[in-house]
Design an enzyme around this catalytic site. Structure first.
Site, PDB file in Angstrom:
ATOM      1  N   ARG A  60       0.816  -1.211   0.000  1.00  0.00           N
ATOM      2  CA  ARG A  60       0.000   0.000   0.000  1.00  0.00           C
ATOM      3  C   ARG A  60       0.853   1.265   0.000  1.00  0.00           C
ATOM      4  NH1 ARG A  60      -2.919  -1.132   4.256  1.00  0.00           N
ATOM      5  NH2 ARG A  60      -1.891   0.329   5.675  1.00  0.00           N
ATOM      6  N   TYR A 114     -15.713  21.770 -10.390  1.00  0.00           N
ATOM      7  CA  TYR A 114     -16.174  20.461 -10.858  1.00  0.00           C
ATOM      8  C   TYR A 114     -17.267  19.964  -9.920  1.00  0.00           C
ATOM      9  CZ  TYR A 114     -15.218  15.450 -12.034  1.00  0.00           C
ATOM     10  OH  TYR A 114     -15.275  14.134 -12.415  1.00  0.00           O
ATOM     11  N   ASP A 187      -7.328  22.703  -8.706  1.00  0.00           N
ATOM     12  CA  ASP A 187      -7.518  21.610  -9.645  1.00  0.00           C
ATOM     13  C   ASP A 187      -6.895  22.074 -10.953  1.00  0.00           C
ATOM     14  OD1 ASP A 187      -8.404  19.803 -11.561  1.00  0.00           O
ATOM     15  OD2 ASP A 187     -10.379  19.549 -10.665  1.00  0.00           O
ATOM     16  N   LYS A 212      -6.816  11.913 -17.074  1.00  0.00           N
ATOM     17  CA  LYS A 212      -6.988  12.684 -18.301  1.00  0.00           C
ATOM     18  C   LYS A 212      -5.663  12.836 -19.047  1.00  0.00           C
ATOM     19  CE  LYS A 212     -11.255  14.610 -16.525  1.00  0.00           C
ATOM     20  NZ  LYS A 212     -11.399  13.743 -15.332  1.00  0.00           N
TER      21      LYS A 212
END
Length: 393
Positions: A60, A114, A187, A212
């Site tokens: 992890r 967003y 962002d 993206k």
């Protein structure tokens, strides 16, 4: 400034995250898949417990595959202390906010944010006692100073907004926040650090949906948060506490996509601007919203602060929703779907006015958001032209 920071962004894209002790003599960092890490003896185990982030400890916490990507993303933001990886862009946003906010605090959130970001503010943050106050993305001058009060602990930006594309005066907002000890977050998915190095412009946390442009092929869900010293450690601790981790395979795909992001962004920019300018001349089009075009709110800040444009923008049409639906359904080269930043073009109906609260969004007609991919622009323009012709009939 270090030698690494002095290198050009294209060079950093190619070289960053490729330490020899990770690549072991090959070009790309290998895919290290791991859950359990084996220690040579109990002494080594106990030393690992004392320094869990200094090397292999548990799956992890990552392997060289994840570390290589994080290191590369950090290298794109001069002044950053490090980067954390998250299962999605939304996960990066929510983790960063949880890391810098406590019950009783106030968050300033840009009104063009967003929608999932707003949902987190209005949902979980509210439940744990954090107040969110939305502000005008075009706030300037003395009005920036007036935003803050004694409870404000963080301010969040999205520039340009991913629906309405206002460009914010990020340096001024970040400067005002830092003067008050308020953490500034952005962002930065639209621009990426290649077109807008946010931390160099004074921001504390630069967040990307690596889903993206970083990955670039519509096959990875991934987010990142790159932060300055003092804040990076808080985000890393919060992410570890929430159990966030990303697969080695996804990290590898993002690292591979990162190497070509510079040339892809240039292709997206060139095609998107050609199509946006063509749209401006179409009788059915009421308004084009592209940060690089005059008339888009905040265009002056774009010219001042950005080194290029991405492939996402929007336009409004004369007509009603039925006309918008006919237009989108008539397109052949544009898929209909969420997200963006991949090699394929997309068209999506958007209705920003329904989520704005601090400011009123008034559009001259129904809006469509376009993601311009890597197809031939002439083919995309021809496709739009035939769709407009059919819609106008």
């Amino acid at each position: 400034m270090s030698d690494k920071d002095m290198k050009g962004p294209a060079t950093r894209l190619v070289e960053a995250g490729r330490r020899k002790d990770w690549t072991r003599g090959i070009v790309n960092p290998p895919v290290w898949r791991a859950s359990t890490i084996l220690f040579d003896d109990v002494a080594a185990l106990r030393d690992g417990v004392k320094h869990p982030d200094d090397g292999l400890y548990y799956g992890r916490r990552g392997t060289p595959t994840q570390w290589a990507l994080a290191d590369a993303l950090t290298a794109l933001e001069p002044g950053a202390a490090g980067t954390t990886l998250h299962p999605s862009g939304v996960a990066a946003i929510t983790t960063a906010l949880l890391a810098v906010l406590e019950p009783g605090d106030e968050l300033l959130m840009v009104d063009s944010a967003y929608e999932p970001t707003r949902a987190f503010c209005n949902g979980l943050l509210r439940k744990i006692g954090v107040t969110t106050r939305y502000y005008d993305p075009l706030v300037t001058g003395d009005a920036i100073d007036a935003l803050f009060d004694e409870r404000t602990r963080a301010i969040f930006m999205e520039s340009p907004g991913s629906l309405t594309f206002e460009v914010q005066d990020v340096p001024a907002i970040a400067r005002a926040a830092r003067a008050r000890g308020v953490v500034s977050l952005i962002d930065n998915t639209w621009a990426t650090p290649l077109l807008f190095p946010a931390i160099a412009h004074g921001v504390d946390v630069s967040i990307l949906a690596c889903t993206k442009y970083i990955a670039g092929h519509s096959d990875v869900m991934l987010g990142s948060a790159t932060a300055v010293p003092g804040v990076f450690e808080k985000i890393r601790k919060m992410g570890q506490g929430l159990g966030h981790c990303v697969s080695a395979d996804d990290a590898f795909l993002a690292s591979r996509g990162l190497r070509t992001m510079g040339v892809r962004l240039k292709a997206h920019e060139t095609a998107a601007l050609e199509i946006a300018r063509w749209l401006e001349a179409q009788p059915l089009v009421a308004k084009v919203l592209h940060p690089a075009l005059p008339g888009t709110p905040g265009h002056a800040y774009f010219k001042r602060d950005f080194t290029g444009a991405a492939g996402l923008f929007a336009f409004a049409i004369h007509g009603d929703d039925a006309a918008r639906v006919r237009l989108i359904d008539s397109l052949d080269h544009f898929g209909i779907g969420f997200s963006w930043g991949g090699f394929e073009s997309l068209a999506l109906p958007i209705d920003p006015e329904r989520i704005r609260t601090a400011t009123r969004w008034v559009s001259p007609g129904p809006m469509i958001r376009l993601q311009i991919g890597l197809e031939d622009p002439a083919d995309l323009i021809a496709d739009l032209a035939q769709a407009f012709e059919g819609t106008a009939q």
